[in-house]
Scaffold this motif. Structure first.
Motif, short mmCIF file in Angstrom:
data_model
loop_
_atom_site.label_atom_id
_atom_site.label_comp_id
_atom_site.label_asym_id
_atom_site.label_seq_id
_atom_site.Cartn_x
_atom_site.Cartn_y
_atom_site.Cartn_z
N ASP A 72 8.58 1.49 13.44
CA ASP A 72 9.49 1.96 12.39
C ASP A 72 9.54 0.99 11.21
OD1 ASP A 72 11.29 3.72 11.21
OD2 ASP A 72 13.05 2.78 12.11
N LYS A 73 8.34 0.70 10.67
CA LYS A 73 8.23 -0.26 9.57
C LYS A 73 7.24 0.22 8.50
CE LYS A 73 9.07 -4.39 12.39
NZ LYS A 73 8.46 -5.62 12.91
N LYS A 74 7.52 -0.17 7.28
CA LYS A 74 6.56 0.03 6.21
C LYS A 74 5.38 -0.93 6.41
CE LYS A 74 10.00 1.16 2.66
NZ LYS A 74 10.57 0.73 1.36
N VAL A 75 4.20 -0.50 5.99
CA VAL A 75 3.01 -1.35 6.01
C VAL A 75 2.25 -1.09 4.71
CG1 VAL A 75 0.88 -1.99 7.21
CG2 VAL A 75 2.83 -1.12 8.52
N HIS A 76 1.85 -2.16 4.04
CA HIS A 76 1.04 -2.01 2.84
C HIS A 76 -0.35 -2.61 3.08
CE1 HIS A 76 4.54 -1.45 -0.25
NE2 HIS A 76 4.44 -0.46 0.63
N ILE A 77 -1.38 -1.85 2.73
CA ILE A 77 -2.75 -2.30 2.91
C ILE A 77 -3.42 -2.40 1.54
CG2 ILE A 77 -4.98 -1.86 4.00
CD1 ILE A 77 -2.86 -2.26 6.07
N LEU A 78 -3.88 -3.58 1.21
CA LEU A 78 -4.61 -3.80 -0.04
C LEU A 78 -6.07 -3.43 0.15
CD1 LEU A 78 -3.00 -7.25 -0.76
CD2 LEU A 78 -2.85 -5.32 -2.35
N CYS A 79 -6.63 -2.78 -0.84
CA CYS A 79 -8.06 -2.44 -0.83
C CYS A 79 -8.72 -3.13 -2.00
CB CYS A 79 -8.24 -0.93 -0.93
SG CYS A 79 -9.95 -0.41 -1.25
N TYR A 80 -9.82 -3.82 -1.73
CA TYR A 80 -10.57 -4.50 -2.79
C TYR A 80 -12.02 -4.01 -2.81
CZ TYR A 80 -6.73 -7.92 -2.77
OH TYR A 80 -5.50 -8.52 -2.84
N LEU A 81 -12.56 -3.98 -4.03
CA LEU A 81 -14.00 -3.81 -4.26
C LEU A 81 -14.60 -2.58 -3.59
CD1 LEU A 81 -14.90 -7.58 -3.74
CD2 LEU A 81 -14.71 -6.40 -5.93
#
Length: 283
Positions: A72-81
């Protein structure tokens, strides 16, 4: 020389436009910058062109919103290149639509509780792909109901449970689905600010599902968390990234562009990562 791999513009929930942000970077001696707007890749080409004009190298990036239902948590995933960024457009559109629906609900509730029109909020969100909490608070500031974006009123409306809470949480994909789609687009998937959302409980599973790196250096990561993340990254051969998570006046506390980032060594590891991975897989 600062290398900032995490910042936002007016296209999502930052307060500065792309050109203003890049000029600020140049004036702040930040010569390498990744613009990572939420669920939006629309500004990457323009940013690269403007960056060349001002001597700032732009790294193609985006920050995807996800939700960990189990914890029950937000998750942020960074995408590069990403090698095929067009393949990310569907994911951006899906997440943007989910955010738009939630934003509309919050705008309706705001206008019920305060004598303002939706146009007040829309004006504050001008240039953005969506309406964010900061835009609602900006409108309420302009109408005299608060003197800050983040403060007592923000807590009442978006954090604390109670009759005044107007928060609406969008339905986002799982972080594992985000990682999969990033890889299908030829991108590099990095867990953003693990300390901010306390995502350590999902980190092992993300690594098993192909996570490429973790954001070690971030204003919200404590010294203990930084040490822990370095250890995890080294033990699992993960990339180590970092950035200020700059939002301009929409940060919850003062954050300067380039105040947090990576060294040339970590940047080069990011730039060399895909070639190294391909070589490793051939063995």
């Amino acid at each position: 020389m600062p290398i900032d791999l995490h910042c936002h513009t007016r296209l999502s929930d930052g307060s500065l436009g792309i050109e203003d942000l890049i000029i600020l970077a140049a004036n702040s001696d930040v010569k390498t910058l990744a613009i990572t707007d939420h669920d939006c890749i629309a500004g990457n080409v323009r940013a690269r062109i403007i960056g060349e004009r001002h001597g700032v190298k732009i790294i193609h990036g985006v920050e995807f919103s996800a939700y960990d239902d189990e914890h029950d948590k937000k998750v942020h995933i960074l995408c590069y290149l990403a090698e095929k960024p067009d393949r990310l457009e569907g994911l951006c559109k899906k997440n943007s639509l989910a955010r738009r629906k939630a934003g509309q609900i919050m705008v309706i509730k705001t206008c019920r509780n305060f004598p303002i029109n939706p146009e007040f909020i829309t004006k504050c969100a001008s240039g953005s792909t969506n309406i964010y909490k900061q835009h609602i608070m900006h409108a309420l500031m302009e109408c005299g109901y608060t003197n800050s974006i983040f403060g007592e009123l923000f807590q009442k409306l978006f954090v604390k449970e109670g009759p005044e809470n107007i928060n609406s949480t969008p339905k986002y994909p799982s972080p594992f689905e985000i990682v999969r789609q990033i890889h299908e687009a030829g991108g590099i998937a990095v867990l953003a600010h693990p300390g901010f959302y306390d995502n350590f409980d999902i980190l092992d599973e993300l690594i098993e599902n192909g996570l490429d790196g973790v954001e070690v250096w971030h204003p919200e990561n404590s010294e203990e968390e930084i040490e822990k993340l370095i250890k995890i990254a080294d033990e699992n051969d993960l990339l180590k990234t970092g950035g200020s998570d700059f939002h301009g006046m929409y940060n919850s506390k003062p954050v300067k562009l380039g105040c947090c980032g990576v060294s040339e060594k970590e940047l080069q590891a990011l730039l060399d990562y895909k070639a190294k991975k391909k070589k490793k897989n051939k063995k």
